[in-house]
Design a protein around this motif. Structure first.
Motif, PDB file in Angstrom:
ATOM      1  N   MET A  28       0.104   1.834  -9.076  1.00 34.41           N
ATOM      2  CA  MET A  28      -0.764   2.914  -8.597  1.00 34.41           C
ATOM      3  C   MET A  28      -2.176   2.796  -9.179  1.00 34.41           C
ATOM      4  SD  MET A  28       1.796   6.238  -8.612  1.00 34.41           S
ATOM      5  CE  MET A  28       0.459   7.402  -8.378  1.00 34.41           C
ATOM      6  N   LYS A  29      -3.144   3.202  -8.382  1.00 32.77           N
ATOM      7  CA  LYS A  29      -4.531   3.168  -8.825  1.00 32.77           C
ATOM      8  C   LYS A  29      -4.780   4.217  -9.904  1.00 32.77           C
ATOM      9  CE  LYS A  29      -7.965   2.560  -6.232  1.00 32.77           C
ATOM     10  NZ  LYS A  29      -9.046   2.703  -5.235  1.00 32.77           N
ATOM     11  N   LYS A  30      -5.740   3.963 -10.691  1.00 38.69           N
ATOM     12  CA  LYS A  30      -6.093   4.905 -11.743  1.00 38.69           C
ATOM     13  C   LYS A  30      -6.565   6.210 -11.113  1.00 38.69           C
ATOM     14  CE  LYS A  30      -8.895   5.371 -15.910  1.00 38.69           C
ATOM     15  NZ  LYS A  30      -9.933   4.733 -16.777  1.00 38.69           N
ATOM     16  N   GLY A  31      -5.994   7.296 -11.581  1.00 37.99           N
ATOM     17  CA  GLY A  31      -6.346   8.603 -11.056  1.00 37.99           C
ATOM     18  C   GLY A  31      -5.515   9.043  -9.872  1.00 37.99           C
ATOM     19  N   LYS A  88       1.556  -3.280   0.458  1.00 36.84           N
ATOM     20  CA  LYS A  88       1.233  -4.357  -0.484  1.00 36.84           C
ATOM     21  C   LYS A  88       2.436  -5.187  -0.905  1.00 36.84           C
ATOM     22  CE  LYS A  88      -2.806  -2.161  -2.642  1.00 36.84           C
ATOM     23  NZ  LYS A  88      -3.422  -1.743  -3.937  1.00 36.84           N
ATOM     24  N   SER A  89       3.603  -4.980  -0.286  1.00 40.52           N
ATOM     25  CA  SER A  89       4.810  -5.680  -0.740  1.00 40.52           C
ATOM     26  C   SER A  89       5.006  -7.042  -0.073  1.00 40.52           C
ATOM     27  CB  SER A  89       6.039  -4.809  -0.480  1.00 40.52           C
ATOM     28  OG  SER A  89       6.212  -4.590   0.911  1.00 40.52           O
ATOM     29  N   ASP A  90       4.161  -7.380   0.895  1.00 35.18           N
ATOM     30  CA  ASP A  90       4.243  -8.688   1.568  1.00 35.18           C
ATOM     31  C   ASP A  90       5.619  -8.952   2.166  1.00 35.18           C
ATOM     32  OD1 ASP A  90       1.601  -9.244   0.890  1.00 35.18           O
ATOM     33  OD2 ASP A  90       2.199 -10.072  -1.058  1.00 35.18           O
ATOM     34  N   GLY A  91       6.203  -7.938   2.776  1.00 30.82           N
ATOM     35  CA  GLY A  91       7.491  -8.110   3.444  1.00 30.82           C
ATOM     36  C   GLY A  91       8.695  -8.048   2.538  1.00 30.82           C
ATOM     37  N   LYS A  92       8.507  -7.872   1.231  1.00 33.14           N
ATOM     38  CA  LYS A  92       9.611  -7.790   0.284  1.00 33.14           C
ATOM     39  C   LYS A  92       9.884  -6.326  -0.055  1.00 33.14           C
ATOM     40  CE  LYS A  92       8.601 -12.282  -1.826  1.00 33.14           C
ATOM     41  NZ  LYS A  92       8.278 -12.981  -3.097  1.00 33.14           N
ATOM     42  N   LEU A  93      11.080  -6.088  -0.590  1.00 34.67           N
ATOM     43  CA  LEU A  93      11.446  -4.731  -0.986  1.00 34.67           C
ATOM     44  C   LEU A  93      10.877  -4.412  -2.354  1.00 34.67           C
ATOM     45  CD1 LEU A  93      15.190  -4.626   0.145  1.00 34.67           C
ATOM     46  CD2 LEU A  93      13.207  -3.701   1.346  1.00 34.67           C
ATOM     47  N   THR A  94      10.491  -3.183  -2.521  1.00 32.01           N
ATOM     48  CA  THR A  94       9.976  -2.740  -3.811  1.00 32.01           C
ATOM     49  C   THR A  94      10.615  -1.409  -4.163  1.00 32.01           C
ATOM     50  OG1 THR A  94       7.949  -2.381  -5.084  1.00 32.01           O
ATOM     51  CG2 THR A  94       8.026  -1.464  -2.868  1.00 32.01           C
ATOM     52  N   SER A  95      10.519  -1.024  -5.424  1.00 30.80           N
ATOM     53  CA  SER A  95      11.133   0.208  -5.916  1.00 30.80           C
ATOM     54  C   SER A  95      10.050   1.233  -6.243  1.00 30.80           C
ATOM     55  CB  SER A  95      11.975  -0.068  -7.159  1.00 30.80           C
ATOM     56  OG  SER A  95      11.143  -0.507  -8.225  1.00 30.80           O
ATOM     57  N   LEU A  96      10.474   2.458  -6.495  1.00 31.67           N
ATOM     58  CA  LEU A  96       9.527   3.496  -6.885  1.00 31.67           C
ATOM     59  C   LEU A  96       8.884   3.190  -8.233  1.00 31.67           C
ATOM     60  CD1 LEU A  96      11.382   6.758  -5.778  1.00 31.67           C
ATOM     61  CD2 LEU A  96       9.276   5.818  -4.813  1.00 31.67           C
ATOM     62  N   ASP A  97       9.665   2.598  -9.146  1.00 30.49           N
ATOM     63  CA  ASP A  97       9.107   2.247 -10.454  1.00 30.49           C
ATOM     64  C   ASP A  97       8.005   1.203 -10.306  1.00 30.49           C
ATOM     65  OD1 ASP A  97      10.722   3.987 -11.904  1.00 30.49           O
ATOM     66  OD2 ASP A  97      12.368   2.543 -12.005  1.00 30.49           O
ATOM     67  N   GLN A  98       8.235   0.221  -9.435  1.00 29.51           N
ATOM     68  CA  GLN A  98       7.220  -0.806  -9.215  1.00 29.51           C
ATOM     69  C   GLN A  98       6.000  -0.220  -8.511  1.00 29.51           C
ATOM     70  OE1 GLN A  98       9.622  -3.611  -7.058  1.00 29.51           O
ATOM     71  NE2 GLN A  98      10.251  -4.725  -8.893  1.00 29.51           N
ATOM     72  N   TYR A  99       6.222   0.707  -7.590  1.00 28.87           N
ATOM     73  CA  TYR A  99       5.099   1.352  -6.910  1.00 28.87           C
ATOM     74  C   TYR A  99       4.235   2.106  -7.910  1.00 28.87           C
ATOM     75  CZ  TYR A  99       2.537   4.464  -3.749  1.00 28.87           C
ATOM     76  OH  TYR A  99       1.545   5.137  -3.105  1.00 28.87           O
ATOM     77  N   ILE A 100       4.886   2.887  -8.769  1.00 24.20           N
ATOM     78  CA  ILE A 100       4.133   3.687  -9.735  1.00 24.20           C
ATOM     79  C   ILE A 100       3.369   2.790 -10.711  1.00 24.20           C
ATOM     80  CG2 ILE A 100       4.409   5.289 -11.671  1.00 24.20           C
ATOM     81  CD1 ILE A 100       6.677   6.609 -10.113  1.00 24.20           C
ATOM     82  N   LYS A 101       3.951   1.659 -11.047  1.00 20.30           N
ATOM     83  CA  LYS A 101       3.277   0.731 -11.954  1.00 20.30           C
ATOM     84  C   LYS A 101       1.999   0.160 -11.320  1.00 20.30           C
ATOM     85  CE  LYS A 101       4.180  -3.325 -14.817  1.00 20.30           C
ATOM     86  NZ  LYS A 101       5.156  -4.396 -15.168  1.00 20.30           N
ATOM     87  N   TYR A 132      -5.346   1.811  -1.676  1.00 21.19           N
ATOM     88  CA  TYR A 132      -4.128   2.552  -1.993  1.00 21.19           C
ATOM     89  C   TYR A 132      -2.913   1.897  -1.325  1.00 21.19           C
ATOM     90  CZ  TYR A 132      -7.001   6.338  -3.853  1.00 21.19           C
ATOM     91  OH  TYR A 132      -7.880   7.078  -4.597  1.00 21.19           O
ATOM     92  N   GLU A 133      -1.773   2.046  -1.967  1.00 21.37           N
ATOM     93  CA  GLU A 133      -0.519   1.494  -1.434  1.00 21.37           C
ATOM     94  C   GLU A 133       0.272   2.621  -0.771  1.00 21.37           C
ATOM     95  OE1 GLU A 133       3.252  -1.325  -2.903  1.00 21.37           O
ATOM     96  OE2 GLU A 133       1.926  -0.358  -4.375  1.00 21.37           O
ATOM     97  N   VAL A 134       0.801   2.331   0.432  1.00 26.12           N
ATOM     98  CA  VAL A 134       1.533   3.331   1.200  1.00 26.12           C
ATOM     99  C   VAL A 134       2.921   2.789   1.519  1.00 26.12           C
ATOM    100  CG1 VAL A 134       1.560   4.783   3.264  1.00 26.12           C
ATOM    101  CG2 VAL A 134      -0.630   4.141   2.221  1.00 26.12           C
ATOM    102  N   ILE A 135       3.937   3.633   1.336  1.00 27.91           N
ATOM    103  CA  ILE A 135       5.330   3.250   1.591  1.00 27.91           C
ATOM    104  C   ILE A 135       5.648   3.435   3.071  1.00 27.91           C
ATOM    105  CG2 ILE A 135       7.740   3.810   1.089  1.00 27.91           C
ATOM    106  CD1 ILE A 135       6.778   4.828  -1.665  1.00 27.91           C
ATOM    107  N   PHE A 136       6.378   2.453   3.633  1.00 31.73           N
ATOM    108  CA  PHE A 136       6.847   2.549   5.013  1.00 31.73           C
ATOM    109  C   PHE A 136       8.289   3.041   5.030  1.00 31.73           C
ATOM    110  CE2 PHE A 136       3.815  -1.171   5.752  1.00 31.73           C
ATOM    111  CZ  PHE A 136       2.797  -0.343   6.197  1.00 31.73           C
ATOM    112  N   PHE A 137       8.525   4.163   5.704  1.00 37.24           N
ATOM    113  CA  PHE A 137       9.887   4.657   5.920  1.00 37.24           C
ATOM    114  C   PHE A 137      10.174   4.592   7.422  1.00 37.24           C
ATOM    115  CE2 PHE A 137       9.581   7.285   1.858  1.00 37.24           C
ATOM    116  CZ  PHE A 137      10.438   6.435   1.171  1.00 37.24           C
TER     117      PHE A 137
END
Length: 821
Positions: free
Chosen positions: A559-562, A544-557, A591-596
């Motif tokens: 996150m879907k309910k539950g 969901k980052s549209d090619g931009k970098l995101t942080s763990l804090d932004q990911y958690i913010k 759901y949002e998934v991180i790419f490593f």
């Protein structure tokens, strides 16, 4: 005749009168010449630079001539070193100092300490500084022939100080540090010479220390490190006023230390940031105008003016008084040259230092002469048990070999100073390896100065300094992210765009991450104490980052309910992962998934188990929980026969289980690994290692689980086929082929690609309604035929072409042969 005889008698009588006394003096001098020399003549006037050391060539000649014998003065008071000299020199040369260059660092450091002491006393009593040149707090270097002099206008030493401080190791160096610490805890030995003074014997075989204290007369300490030293009142050298002058009579092999370029380089390297000015009596060429002699002037007058301007000038000279003609010549002059003009900005308050000064200091410190500014810097003072000042910089670019020799290189970019004296830039103990890209310096007032680098590395204060440096470094990087407009949340970004501030800082953290992001990941692996702080600095792309970098804090913010877990997937590229079957249902449900995609990410996630009470879940491993399906139990029961049959059919493939999948939407099946085993990407990385051991890898491979999609038509058809005839060979073949296909799609490498290819070809035969028993036609080999004339002609043409000659017909060649015969 009588007059001549009388004169001769008187002359002989006078000789007889003088000879006994003179003979006695010569005899005495002969006896003393083996160990002592006569007192040198007194210098009555100072001819050197104003306020500097004497540079009278006669004085230098007399001193070097008298000291070349390396003996002590006859009228001096002799003393014995308390420590055994051989042991002393062994400690100094072999244990403490392997680099001879640092002798100058030690002597300048001692001079700086002496100046600090007199400046401290002047705070309560200004009269101690004196007047005129004596009041100048400075250090001066001079050289002539084989003598190098270092002079300061510091506190100076009395006769007792010279004997006590320079006569024994027990009263100096590390022993003095221990004594002070046990008695008063005061580690500041300002004005006293420590072990570092004796490092001068690395380059000198005879040393004089001339010192004047306000409470005593001027004295000379001298020694050649032969077990003895002498102290005498100085009545022949120029008065110092106050302070100390050290004269080093250099060894023959130490002549390089008389070169101006060498001295400038040593001061620049080791003592650049000493508080007091350091000057060198140096030479330089200047152009001066001197009068032209009459014969030269006459020759010039005979020449005719070549331009109108020259004619006008000549006319003016004729009308007025004739000006005296001059010419420019180059002359060598000597003057005091300041060597430490770079200011030690870390001693100032951070509020007083401008951005331009920080940038200029960075370029000077790192020897980076590009115009790029450092990304960020941190200037701070640490107080408490260990006091130090530090400046840290984030360079604009990473070195090209930063990670190539990560574990093999001991190079550090952090310079260590002790009381403004450079100690070393090889202290990798000050910062961990993952922060070795930072550049800067640390200046401590509490670390011992006169010990070796190996001993200093074991000092307990280094651990405290390292801990504070890491915390400040991570805060500096975090601040770099906080000030980047691209890192700010959407709500705050609108307000910032209206204000138009921080345009220069836009995209700075993205630039940092592209250059040094791998270092942050290595820090999470290596530094357990700061793992959570480093995790805040992580950046990555997501679904969901549209090619931009995101942080763990932004990911958690976001996150879907539950949602309880942080979902991620590892692979070789983002493009490959976006098509992964493991993401199908997660993306479908929002759901949002991180790419490593970095190989080090596999190691990273083995150490980063949780963040902010959120667990990490690899979506390619078992244990994934994506909501609840009301039909889960029904589906498991309905496909129980198929999963049991399929597991048995894959027994040879070491498949641990066959289960109903909760992560698939459009794909019929995938292969997942156990939670604590290697993922498919990790297996691929380990297999590509040059020195990998296949036998040992088997222990770390995760157990493979085949997950099937119960909603897919292929799976439904297999279920029906198994229910009707579980021994159908075509169904078994299909099930095996689907498993191998799922392995490839899940990122695994096939153990037997040939077997997989054969199954694909059989499937193609079936789809084309070709009999499974159909075989490949045998190749029909053509019978060999004798060579024809055309073939012979072709070979002849080829041969002729190869020899670059014209080919002839065979018949013509035969006729030519007959004619020749």
């Amino acid at each position: 005749m009588r007059k001549r005889t009388l004169v001769s008698v008187l002359f002989l009588f006078s000789l007889l009168f003088l000879l006994p006394d003179q003979g006695t003096k010569l005899h005495a001098n002969a006896e003393d010449s083996s160990d002592e020399v006569t007192d040198p003549p007194k210098v009555e006037e100072k001819i050197g630079g104003h306020g500097g050391l004497s540079t009278d060539s006669d004085v230098v000649h007399r001193e070097s001539e008298s000291m070349s014998k390396k003996t002590l003065r006859s009228n001096a008071e002799k003393f014995e070193f308390q420590a055994e000299v051989s042991r002393l020199m062994d400690i100094i040369i072999n244990s403490l100092y392997s680099n001879k260059d640092i002798f100058l660092r030690e002597l300048i450091s001692n001079a700086s300490d002496a100046l600090d002491k007199i400046r401290f006393l002047a705070l309560t009593d200004k009269d101690v500084l004196g007047e005129g040149d004596t009041a100048k707090l400075e250090i001066q270097l001079d050289k002539a022939k084989k003598i190098l002099s270092i002079r300061d206008r510091g506190i100076g030493m009395t006769k007792e100080d010279l004997i006590k401080n320079l006569g024994t190791i027990a009263k100096s160096g590390t022993s003095a540090f221990v004594e002070k610490m046990q008695s008063s805890g005061d580690l500041n030995l300002i004005g006293q010479f420590g072990v570092g003074f004796y490092s001068a014997y690395l380059v000198a075989d005879y040393i004089e220390v001339i010192s004047k204290h306000n409470d005593d007369s001027q004295y000379v300490w001298e020694s050649k490190a032969d077990g003895k030293f002498a102290v005498s009142e100085d009545t022949w050298n120029e008065p110092l006023g106050r302070g100390t002058e050290i004269r080093l009579h250099l060894r023959d092999e130490a002549g390089e230390y008389l070169e101006e370029s060498k001295l400038k380089d040593l001061v620049k390297r080791y003592s650049e940031f000493i508080n007091f000015p350091i000057s060198l009596w140096a030479s330089k060429e200047v152009e001066t105008e001197v009068p032209v002699e009459e014969d030269e002037s006459t020759d010039e007058e005979t020449e005719t003016p070549s331009t109108e301007e020259e004619k006008e000038e000549d006319a003016e000279e004729e009308d007025g008084e004739k000006k005296q003609k001059t010419k420019k010549v180059k002359e060598t002059v000597y003057e005091w040259e300041l060597l430490n003009d770079v200011k030690a900005i870390w001693l100032r308050s951070p509020k007083e230092v401008t951005e331009e000064e920080y940038t200029k200091f960075y370029h000077s410190l790192s020897k980076d002469f590009t115009e790029e500014k450092p990304m960020a810097w941190s200037h701070f003072n640490a107080e408490g048990d260990v006091e130090f000042k530090a400046v840290l910089y984030v360079p604009p670019k990473a070195p090209h070999d930063l990670y190539e020799s990560y574990y093999n290189s001991n190079k550090a970019n952090l310079k260590l100073y002790v009381r403004r004296v450079f100690i070393s830039d090889e202290f990798d103990e000050l910062l961990p390896k993952y922060l070795s890209f930072l550049k800067g310096l640390v200046d401590s007032d509490t670390l011992p100065l006169n010990v070796s680098r190996e001993m200093l590395q074991q000092h307990s204060s280094l651990k405290t300094i390292k801990k504070k440096l890491i915390r400040k470094a991570l805060d500096m990087i975090r601040k770099l992210a906080e000030e980047d407009p691209d890192e700010i949340h959407d709500d705050d970004k609108k307000d910032l765009e209206k204000s138009g501030e921080n345009d220069e800082k836009k995209g700075q953290y993205t630039k940092f991450w592209n250059e040094f992001g791998k270092s942050v990941k290595l820090g999470i692996i290596e530094d357990a104490a700061n793992r959570n702080r480093l995790a805040k600095l992580l950046r990555f792309e997501t679904t969901k980052s549209d090619g931009k970098l995101t942080s763990l804090d932004q990911y958690i913010k976001r996150m879907k309910k539950g949602q309880k877990d942080v979902f991620y997937i590892t692979g070789s590229s983002k493009e490959q992962l976006e098509k992964s079957p493991f993401l199908e249902r997660l993306i479908k449900k929002g759901y949002e998934v991180i790419f490593f995609t970095d190989p080090v990410d596999e190691y990273l996630m083995q150490y980063l188990m949780d963040y902010e009470d959120k667990k990490f879940q690899n979506v390619s491993k078992e244990g994934l929980k994506v909501g609840k399906d009301s039909k889960d139990k029904e589906l498991k029961e309905a496909f129980k026969e198929l999963t049991k049959w399929w597991k048995g059919n894959l027994a040879s493939e070491n498949v641990d289980d066959v289960k109903i999948s909760n992560r698939l939407a459009d794909t019929p099946c995938v292969v997942v690994t156990s939670k604590f085993g290697w993922s498919a990407n990790m297996e691929r990385i380990m297999q590509s290692q040059t020195l990998s051991d296949a036998n040992k890898q088997a222990y770390m491979r995760g157990k493979r689980v085949l997950e099937i999609n119960p909603r897919h038509p292929i799976i439904k058809e297999l279920k029906d086929r198994i229910a009707s005839d579980p021994e159908d060979e075509s169904v078994k073949e299909t099930a095996q082929l689907m498993y191998q296909t799922a392995l490839i799609e899940s990122g695994f490498l096939l153990n037997d690609p040939k077997d997989f290819a054969a199954r694909i070809y059989n499937s193609v035969k079936s789809s084309l309604k070709i009999s499974p028993d159909a075989v490949v036609d045998e190749e029909v080999e053509a019978a060999e035929e004798p060579e024809t004339s055309e073939a012979t002609e072709t070979k002849s043409d080829d041969l002729a072409g190869g020899l670059n000659i014209e080919a002839e017909p065979v018949e013509q060649q035969e006729e030519n042969t007959k004619d020749e015969l």
